[in-house]
Design a protein around this motif. Structure first.
Motif, PDB file in Angstrom:
ATOM      1  N   UNK A 111       0.712  -1.368  -0.011  1.00 30.86           N
ATOM      2  CA  UNK A 111       0.100  -0.117   0.116  1.00 30.86           C
ATOM      3  C   UNK A 111       1.039   1.136   0.195  1.00 30.86           C
ATOM      4  N   UNK A 112       2.079   1.225   0.297  1.00 31.88           N
ATOM      5  CA  UNK A 112       3.141   2.218   0.334  1.00 31.88           C
ATOM      6  C   UNK A 112       3.721   2.606  -1.069  1.00 31.88           C
ATOM      7  N   UNK A 113       3.698   1.488  -1.818  1.00 29.79           N
ATOM      8  CA  UNK A 113       4.533   1.785  -3.004  1.00 29.79           C
ATOM      9  C   UNK A 113       4.066   1.103  -4.436  1.00 29.79           C
ATOM     10  N   UNK A 114       4.095   1.634  -5.386  1.00 29.18           N
ATOM     11  CA  UNK A 114       3.663   1.367  -6.654  1.00 29.18           C
ATOM     12  C   UNK A 114       4.633   0.458  -7.271  1.00 29.18           C
ATOM     13  N   UNK A 115       4.548  -1.038  -7.111  1.00 28.15           N
ATOM     14  CA  UNK A 115       5.520  -1.976  -7.645  1.00 28.15           C
ATOM     15  C   UNK A 115       5.720  -1.905  -9.162  1.00 28.15           C
ATOM     16  N   UNK A 116       4.865  -1.602  -9.780  1.00 23.81           N
ATOM     17  CA  UNK A 116       4.794  -1.493 -11.382  1.00 23.81           C
ATOM     18  C   UNK A 116       5.903  -0.637 -11.582  1.00 23.81           C
ATOM     19  N   UNK A 117       5.880   0.764 -11.015  1.00 20.91           N
ATOM     20  CA  UNK A 117       6.734   1.907 -11.270  1.00 20.91           C
ATOM     21  C   UNK A 117       8.094   1.359 -10.568  1.00 20.91           C
ATOM     22  N   UNK A 118       8.208   0.744  -9.511  1.00 21.44           N
ATOM     23  CA  UNK A 118       9.612   0.345  -9.043  1.00 21.44           C
ATOM     24  C   UNK A 118      10.231  -0.551 -10.030  1.00 21.44           C
ATOM     25  N   UNK A 119       9.548  -1.438 -10.652  1.00 19.84           N
ATOM     26  CA  UNK A 119      10.115  -2.460 -11.440  1.00 19.84           C
ATOM     27  C   UNK A 119      10.552  -1.949 -12.726  1.00 19.84           C
ATOM     28  N   UNK A 120       9.696  -0.968 -13.215  1.00 13.36           N
ATOM     29  CA  UNK A 120      10.021  -0.323 -14.354  1.00 13.36           C
ATOM     30  C   UNK A 120      11.215   0.669 -14.279  1.00 13.36           C
ATOM     31  N   UNK A 121      11.504   1.207 -13.245  1.00 13.43           N
ATOM     32  CA  UNK A 121      12.689   1.934 -13.198  1.00 13.43           C
ATOM     33  C   UNK A 121      13.689   0.951 -12.632  1.00 13.43           C
ATOM     34  N   UNK A 122      13.568  -0.145 -12.118  1.00 12.27           N
ATOM     35  CA  UNK A 122      14.700  -1.110 -12.135  1.00 12.27           C
ATOM     36  C   UNK A 122      15.043  -1.540 -13.431  1.00 12.27           C
ATOM     37  N   UNK A 123      14.179  -1.981 -14.314  1.00  9.54           N
ATOM     38  CA  UNK A 123      14.443  -2.370 -15.690  1.00  9.54           C
ATOM     39  C   UNK A 123      14.966  -1.384 -16.591  1.00  9.54           C
ATOM     40  N   UNK A 124      14.948  -0.117 -16.463  1.00 13.10           N
ATOM     41  CA  UNK A 124      15.450   1.022 -17.173  1.00 13.10           C
ATOM     42  C   UNK A 124      16.781   1.009 -16.519  1.00 13.10           C
ATOM     43  N   UNK A 125      17.062   1.208 -15.272  1.00 15.09           N
ATOM     44  CA  UNK A 125      18.409   1.236 -14.681  1.00 15.09           C
ATOM     45  C   UNK A 125      19.251   0.052 -15.142  1.00 15.09           C
TER      46      UNK A 125
END
Length: 252
Positions: free
Chosen positions: A38-52
């Motif tokens: 509930x504190x994080x949008x995991x899709x955006x976290x993993x999208x950033x992770x993938x791009x990095x």
């Protein structure tokens, strides 16, 4: 053995700093993955992770890292993309098939790298599925079909201005394929219409990770054609092609 920088633009310190910063950001993202849902949008976290991780693979190659280390990072990249797809409510077309060349060239690069790094077939299959490839484009399907048989047939080429020459090289008699690949590579960089075009001229390097035409090497390798005239050309990832062809050990 010391590393020999492969990308002529930017110096060693630039790439060292870039790699250090990316790895630091990846550590921050690892912490965010452990936060309550509930504190994080995991899709955006993993999208950033993938791009990095995508940027890291290119930067490591540009800096001169050993191919095996880059291969390990690429496998981690595939896992990150899978997690993004898992948590994302949006369709994959929003990343790779949204009509923009950036997403398309990213997909081309990923499949080409998968072939050149000779990743396991299971990893390659996972990559194709995470990209969401399903007959949208001739070149992408051709690349996928080098490791995965019975891909959907298609003649559509989404960006012919850049990739018609590469398609012609693939379809030509093998004795003229090398010259057609040379022509494609000679025109490749100036033909792209992407956000990363000339990004090295931006402030502090503009996020530059290297200009590499992975797909030229991937096609040469997949068709097992003579790439000797390509090896001295700008944008050709010679060391990665050597690794794929099994020509010699790569320097660390």
């Amino acid at each position: 053995m010391s590393m020999v920088k492969r990308e002529p633009l930017m110096n060693e310190s630039y790439f060292d700093n870039d790699i250090e910063l990316v790895r630091a950001e990846l550590l921050v993202l690892e912490d965010e993955k452990r936060l309550p849902p509930e504190e994080i949008k995991l899709d955006l976290v993993y999208l950033c992770d993938f791009n990095y991780r995508s940027n890291l693979v290119s930067s490591l190659y540009s800096r001169g890292y050993a191919i095996e280390e880059i291969r390990n990072e690429f496998v981690a990249l595939v896992s990150s993309l899978e997690q993004f797809v898992h948590y994302s409510a949006a369709e994959n077309e929003g990343i790779f098939f949204n009509g923009e060349m950036d997403g398309y060239t990213h997909a081309v690069a990923l499949l080409s790298l998968g072939l050149l790094l000779r990743v396991d077939t299971d990893v390659f299959r996972r990559l194709v599925e995470a990209i969401g490839l399903n007959g949208q484009d001739y070149l992408l399907e051709w690349l996928a079909g080098r490791r995965l048989p019975q891909r959907p047939p298609t003649v559509q080429l989404l960006f012919p201005k850049t990739y018609a020459r590469l398609r012609d090289a693939i379809q030509a008699p093998r004795d003229i394929t090398p010259q057609l690949l040379k022509s494609f590579l000679a025109h490749w960089y100036e033909s792209v219409d992407t956000m990363w075009y000339e990004c090295h001229l931006g402030p502090e390097g503009g996020g530059f990770t290297g200009y590499w035409c992975w797909e030229a090497a991937a096609v040469a390798f997949a068709l097992r054609v003579d790439d000797s005239e390509l090896q001295t050309m700008r944008y050709y990832p010679k060391d990665l092609a050597d690794f794929a062809f099994g020509r010699k050990p790569q320097p660390a």
